[in-house]
Write an enzyme that holds these catalytic residues in place. Structure first.
Site, PDB file in Angstrom:
ATOM      1  N   TYR A 129      40.796  15.019  26.596  1.00  0.00           N
ATOM      2  CA  TYR A 129      42.015  14.465  26.884  1.00  0.00           C
ATOM      3  C   TYR A 129      43.360  15.539  26.629  1.00  0.00           C
ATOM      4  O   TYR A 129      44.075  15.836  27.596  1.00  0.00           O
ATOM      5  CB  TYR A 129      42.441  13.187  26.178  1.00  0.00           C
ATOM      6  CG  TYR A 129      43.755  12.653  26.275  1.00  0.00           C
ATOM      7  CD1 TYR A 129      44.281  12.112  27.315  1.00  0.00           C
ATOM      8  CD2 TYR A 129      44.468  12.811  25.151  1.00  0.00           C
ATOM      9  CE1 TYR A 129      45.686  11.841  27.179  1.00  0.00           C
ATOM     10  CE2 TYR A 129      45.777  12.327  24.940  1.00  0.00           C
ATOM     11  CZ  TYR A 129      46.423  11.889  25.929  1.00  0.00           C
ATOM     12  OH  TYR A 129      47.714  11.408  26.041  1.00  0.00           O
TER      13      TYR A 129
HETATM   14  N1  LIG Z   1      49.368   6.592  23.716  1.00  0.00           N
HETATM   15  C1  LIG Z   1      49.816   7.599  22.918  1.00  0.00           C
HETATM   16  O1  LIG Z   1      49.950   7.601  21.648  1.00  0.00           O
HETATM   17  C2  LIG Z   1      50.378   8.601  23.896  1.00  0.00           C
HETATM   18  C3  LIG Z   1      51.139   9.704  23.203  1.00  0.00           C
HETATM   19  C4  LIG Z   1      51.526  10.484  23.994  1.00  0.00           C
HETATM   20  C5  LIG Z   1      51.191  10.551  25.281  1.00  0.00           C
HETATM   21  N2  LIG Z   1      50.785   9.586  25.906  1.00  0.00           N
HETATM   22  C6  LIG Z   1      50.897   9.417  27.276  1.00  0.00           C
HETATM   23  O2  LIG Z   1      51.790   8.643  27.764  1.00  0.00           O
HETATM   24  C7  LIG Z   1      51.540   8.243  28.990  1.00  0.00           C
HETATM   25  C8  LIG Z   1      51.771   6.835  29.343  1.00  0.00           C
HETATM   26  O3  LIG Z   1      51.484   5.805  28.179  1.00  0.00           O
HETATM   27  P1  LIG Z   1      51.511   4.215  28.355  1.00  0.00           P
HETATM   28  O4  LIG Z   1      51.394   3.745  27.139  1.00  0.00           O
HETATM   29  O5  LIG Z   1      52.584   3.829  29.435  1.00  0.00           O
HETATM   30  O6  LIG Z   1      50.032   3.860  29.080  1.00  0.00           O
HETATM   31  P2  LIG Z   1      49.465   2.917  29.849  1.00  0.00           P
HETATM   32  O7  LIG Z   1      50.039   1.577  29.385  1.00  0.00           O
HETATM   33  O8  LIG Z   1      47.918   2.957  29.878  1.00  0.00           O
HETATM   34  O9  LIG Z   1      50.171   3.164  31.568  1.00  0.00           O
HETATM   35  C9  LIG Z   1      49.393   4.051  32.373  1.00  0.00           C
HETATM   36  C10 LIG Z   1      49.671   3.527  33.497  1.00  0.00           C
HETATM   37  O10 LIG Z   1      48.537   4.230  34.818  1.00  0.00           O
HETATM   38  C11 LIG Z   1      48.069   3.473  35.255  1.00  0.00           C
HETATM   39  N3  LIG Z   1      47.090   4.233  36.183  1.00  0.00           N
HETATM   40  C12 LIG Z   1      45.850   4.583  35.322  1.00  0.00           C
HETATM   41  N4  LIG Z   1      45.083   5.114  36.662  1.00  0.00           N
HETATM   42  C13 LIG Z   1      45.787   4.858  37.875  1.00  0.00           C
HETATM   43  C14 LIG Z   1      45.500   5.230  39.064  1.00  0.00           C
HETATM   44  N5  LIG Z   1      44.264   5.852  39.560  1.00  0.00           N
HETATM   45  N6  LIG Z   1      46.429   5.449  40.192  1.00  0.00           N
HETATM   46  C15 LIG Z   1      47.660   4.674  39.675  1.00  0.00           C
HETATM   47  N7  LIG Z   1      47.931   4.435  38.488  1.00  0.00           N
HETATM   48  C16 LIG Z   1      47.149   4.558  37.507  1.00  0.00           C
HETATM   49  C17 LIG Z   1      47.507   2.330  34.713  1.00  0.00           C
HETATM   50  O11 LIG Z   1      47.029   1.272  35.564  1.00  0.00           O
HETATM   51  P3  LIG Z   1      45.721   0.608  35.189  1.00  0.00           P
HETATM   52  O12 LIG Z   1      46.481  -0.492  34.254  1.00  0.00           O
HETATM   53  O13 LIG Z   1      45.372  -0.021  36.515  1.00  0.00           O
HETATM   54  O14 LIG Z   1      44.671   1.457  34.655  1.00  0.00           O
HETATM   55  C18 LIG Z   1      48.704   2.072  33.967  1.00  0.00           C
HETATM   56  O15 LIG Z   1      49.589   1.228  34.476  1.00  0.00           O
HETATM   57  C19 LIG Z   1      49.865   8.524  29.448  1.00  0.00           C
HETATM   58  O16 LIG Z   1      50.049   9.473  30.256  1.00  0.00           O
HETATM   59  C20 LIG Z   1      49.605   9.167  27.854  1.00  0.00           C
HETATM   60  O17 LIG Z   1      48.694  10.230  28.280  1.00  0.00           O
HETATM   61  C21 LIG Z   1      50.299   8.518  25.189  1.00  0.00           C
END
Ligand SMILES: NC(=O)c1ccc[n+]([C@@H]2O[C@H](COP(=O)([O-])OP(=O)(O)OC[C@H]3O[C@@H](n4cnc5c(N)ncnc54)[C@H](OP(=O)(O)O)[C@@H]3O)[C@@H](O)[C@H]2O)c1
Length: 217
Positions: A129
């Site tokens: 990742y």
């Molecule tokens: N978690 C952490 O602590 C952390 C830390 C730093 C950065 N980040 C980054 O922060 C970002 C956002 O986090 P978040 O909490 O908002 O994540 P999230 O709730 O998982 O939201 C990601 C969204 O992307 C959508 N998605 C996935 N695959 C897709 C596709 N093929 N086409 C269109 N949409 C798609 C998902 O839809 P589905 O529900 O259909 O999958 C979901 O709505 C991510 O990029 C992550 O890498 C996370």
């Protein structure tokens, strides 16, 4: 401002869509599952179906045309190496190509803080990742877009307080999704925050002040 969000139904995306809609921006929120249309409508944004894996660059560009900015906060969210590659990696490349083709120059990417997971047990999925997210940053930084890469610390769901630490290099920490979304909303409208990578955690500086300081650089 007309904003096109990829990942609009997600934790960060839905918070951002709400902030932007409430302040009067016109938001189009892309989602891949039919039931997510309702989540997006509830934020005040207009839902549009789309899939970073299934759709090609032209299909994505077609949806983006007429917008002023794209925000990419989609992610595979720990669903496997192949999906991480396809969504966080190749999906970002497609989205950036589509924005260029559609003439949408402003592009904000939610990336990841480089120190994430440093003290945890080594985990090949997480390493993958981190590699994919870095490669996505490298790709976007080499485009001619007016890109902004935001590298947040570990995301948390507690209510935000509107204050952050933001800088080109800062100490690692957590950040509430509310605060990250509010930072992106503020930064989107400031063209000086362009071709810049910003590290972001919770902190003590009001978001508007943090953005203004970065814009002075
Ligand atoms: N978690 C952490 O602590 C952390 C830390 C730093 C950065 N980040 C980054 O922060 C970002 C956002 O986090 P978040 O909490 O908002 O994540 P999230 O709730 O998982 O939201 C990601 C969204 O992307 C959508 N998605 C996935 N695959 C897709 C596709 N093929 N086409 C269109 N949409 C798609 C998902 O839809 P589905 O529900 O259909 O999958 C979901 O709505 C991510 O990029 C992550 O890498 C996370």
């Amino acid at each position: 401002m007309k904003v096109f969000q990829i990942g609009a139904a997600g934790g960060v995306g839905s918070r951002l869509a709400t902030i932007l809609s409430e302040r009067g921006d016109q938001v189009t929120g892309m989602h891949r599952r039919p039931e997510q249309a309702e989540t997006i409508s509830a934020t005040g944004a207009v839902p549009v179906a789309g899939d970073l894996i299934a759709d090609d660059v032209e299909a994505l560009a077609e949806r983006m045309r007429g917008h002023d900015a794209v925000v990419f906060s989609a992610g595979a969210h720990g669903t496997g190496r192949d999906k991480t590659t396809a969504i966080d990696g190749e999906g970002l490349v497609k989205a950036a190509d589509a924005a260029a083709r559609a003439g949408v120059r402003r592009f904000v990417l939610v990336s990841v803080f480089p120190d994430a997971g440093r003290d945890a047990e080594p985990n090949e999925g997480f390493e993958h990742y981190m590699r994919v997210k870095k490669a996505a940053d490298v790709h976007l930084a080499q485009t001619d877009l007016e890109w902004l890469i935001v590298r947040p610390g570990t995301l948390r769901d507690e209510p935000g307080d509107g204050s952050v630490t933001a800088g080109l290099a800062i100490e690692y920490g957590d950040i509430r999704r509310d605060n990250l979304a509010a930072f992106i909303a503020e930064a989107l409208a400031v063209p000086a925050l362009s071709r810049m990578i910003v590290e972001l955690t919770d902190g003590r500086t009001p978001i508007s002040e943090a953005v203004a300081r970065l814009a002075e650089r």
